[in-house]
Write a protein that holds these residues in place. Structure first.
Motif, short mmCIF file in Angstrom:
data_model
loop_
_atom_site.label_atom_id
_atom_site.label_comp_id
_atom_site.label_asym_id
_atom_site.label_seq_id
_atom_site.Cartn_x
_atom_site.Cartn_y
_atom_site.Cartn_z
N ARG A 47 0.84 -1.21 0.00
CA ARG A 47 0.00 0.00 0.00
C ARG A 47 0.87 1.25 0.00
NH1 ARG A 47 -1.98 3.42 4.00
NH2 ARG A 47 -3.94 4.45 3.43
N SER A 48 1.92 1.26 0.82
CA SER A 48 2.81 2.42 0.89
C SER A 48 3.46 2.69 -0.46
CB SER A 48 3.89 2.20 1.95
OG SER A 48 3.32 2.12 3.23
N ARG A 49 3.98 1.65 -1.11
CA ARG A 49 4.61 1.83 -2.43
C ARG A 49 3.58 2.32 -3.46
NH1 ARG A 49 7.45 0.32 0.97
NH2 ARG A 49 7.41 2.55 1.26
N ALA A 50 2.39 1.73 -3.44
CA ALA A 50 1.36 2.12 -4.41
C ALA A 50 0.96 3.59 -4.23
CB ALA A 50 0.15 1.21 -4.28
N LEU A 51 0.79 4.02 -2.99
CA LEU A 51 0.42 5.41 -2.74
C LEU A 51 1.53 6.36 -3.18
CD1 LEU A 51 -1.39 5.06 0.70
CD2 LEU A 51 -2.43 5.54 -1.54
N GLU A 52 2.79 5.98 -2.94
CA GLU A 52 3.92 6.80 -3.40
C GLU A 52 3.89 6.97 -4.91
OE1 GLU A 52 7.28 4.61 -1.99
OE2 GLU A 52 7.08 5.35 0.07
N LEU A 53 3.42 5.94 -5.61
CA LEU A 53 3.37 5.95 -7.08
C LEU A 53 2.08 6.55 -7.63
CD1 LEU A 53 4.89 2.39 -7.57
CD2 LEU A 53 5.95 4.55 -8.30
N GLY A 54 1.15 6.92 -6.75
CA GLY A 54 -0.10 7.52 -7.19
C GLY A 54 -1.10 6.52 -7.76
N LEU A 55 -1.02 5.27 -7.32
CA LEU A 55 -1.91 4.23 -7.82
C LEU A 55 -3.12 4.06 -6.91
CD1 LEU A 55 0.81 1.60 -8.73
CD2 LEU A 55 -0.44 3.08 -10.31
N VAL A 56 -4.18 3.51 -7.46
CA VAL A 56 -5.36 3.13 -6.68
C VAL A 56 -5.49 1.61 -6.76
CG1 VAL A 56 -6.57 5.32 -7.02
CG2 VAL A 56 -6.94 3.45 -8.65
N GLY A 57 -6.12 1.02 -5.74
CA GLY A 57 -6.32 -0.42 -5.77
C GLY A 57 -6.34 -1.02 -4.38
N TYR A 58 -5.87 -2.28 -4.28
CA TYR A 58 -5.87 -2.96 -2.99
C TYR A 58 -4.89 -4.12 -2.99
CZ TYR A 58 -8.95 -6.28 -5.44
OH TYR A 58 -9.48 -7.18 -6.33
N ALA A 59 -4.54 -4.54 -1.78
CA ALA A 59 -3.76 -5.75 -1.54
C ALA A 59 -4.57 -6.61 -0.58
CB ALA A 59 -2.40 -5.41 -0.94
N SER A 60 -4.82 -7.85 -0.96
CA SER A 60 -5.74 -8.70 -0.22
C SER A 60 -5.14 -10.07 0.06
CB SER A 60 -7.02 -8.86 -1.07
OG SER A 60 -7.89 -9.80 -0.50
N ASN A 61 -5.15 -10.47 1.35
CA ASN A 61 -4.74 -11.83 1.70
C ASN A 61 -5.71 -12.83 1.09
OD1 ASN A 61 -2.53 -11.07 3.24
ND2 ASN A 61 -3.60 -11.21 5.20
N GLN A 62 -5.18 -13.93 0.61
CA GLN A 62 -5.99 -14.99 0.04
C GLN A 62 -5.92 -16.23 0.93
OE1 GLN A 62 -7.82 -14.29 -3.06
NE2 GLN A 62 -7.19 -12.38 -2.07
N PRO A 63 -6.96 -17.06 0.91
CA PRO A 63 -6.98 -18.23 1.80
C PRO A 63 -5.81 -19.19 1.58
CG PRO A 63 -9.15 -17.87 0.83
CD PRO A 63 -8.20 -16.91 0.16
N ASP A 64 -5.22 -19.21 0.39
CA ASP A 64 -4.13 -20.15 0.10
C ASP A 64 -2.75 -19.59 0.46
OD1 ASP A 64 -3.70 -18.27 -1.88
OD2 ASP A 64 -4.04 -19.63 -3.55
N GLY A 65 -2.70 -18.41 1.10
CA GLY A 65 -1.42 -17.85 1.53
C GLY A 65 -0.84 -16.81 0.60
N ARG A 66 -1.40 -16.66 -0.59
CA ARG A 66 -0.93 -15.63 -1.51
C ARG A 66 -1.53 -14.28 -1.13
NH1 ARG A 66 -2.65 -17.83 -7.27
NH2 ARG A 66 -4.55 -18.13 -6.08
#
Length: 95
Positions: free
Chosen positions: A28-47
């Motif tokens: 999230r920190s890197r994305a905000l520094e780059l001016g991006l929108v979106g999300y990072a989401s934990n997945q049940p399989d560990g990814r």
């Protein structure tokens, strides 16, 4: 004068030890520094699923950061795809 490239959508599946180590916060920190929108989401399989939209250079910079070896946790593999932006994202959040 050149016209800017249209926005791009990155979908990246991040494999490795990336849950419970601050990886989503780091992303999230890197994305905000780059001016991006979106999300990072934990997945049940560990990814972690990372979805980001913005200028192609910024999207590619985020992908490079995910592969840099300087992330929180340990990334073994990043599988990415690029698409046209959907425009359905605001801010960059951890899910």
């Amino acid at each position: 004068m050149t016209t800017p490239e249209p926005a791009q959508r990155l979908t990246a599946w991040v494999h490795g030890h990336v849950q419970g180590v601050g990886f989503r916060w780091w992303t999230r920190s890197r994305a905000l520094e780059l001016g991006l929108v979106g999300y990072a989401s934990n997945q049940p399989d560990g990814r972690v699923l990372v979805v980001a939209e913005g200028p192609p250079d910024a999207v590619r910079a985020l992908l490079a950061a995910l592969r840099s070896g300087k992330t929180a946790g340990h990334v073994d593999l990043v599988v990415e795809s690029f698409d046209a932006p959907r425009g359905d994202l605001t801010g960059f959040v951890e899910r």
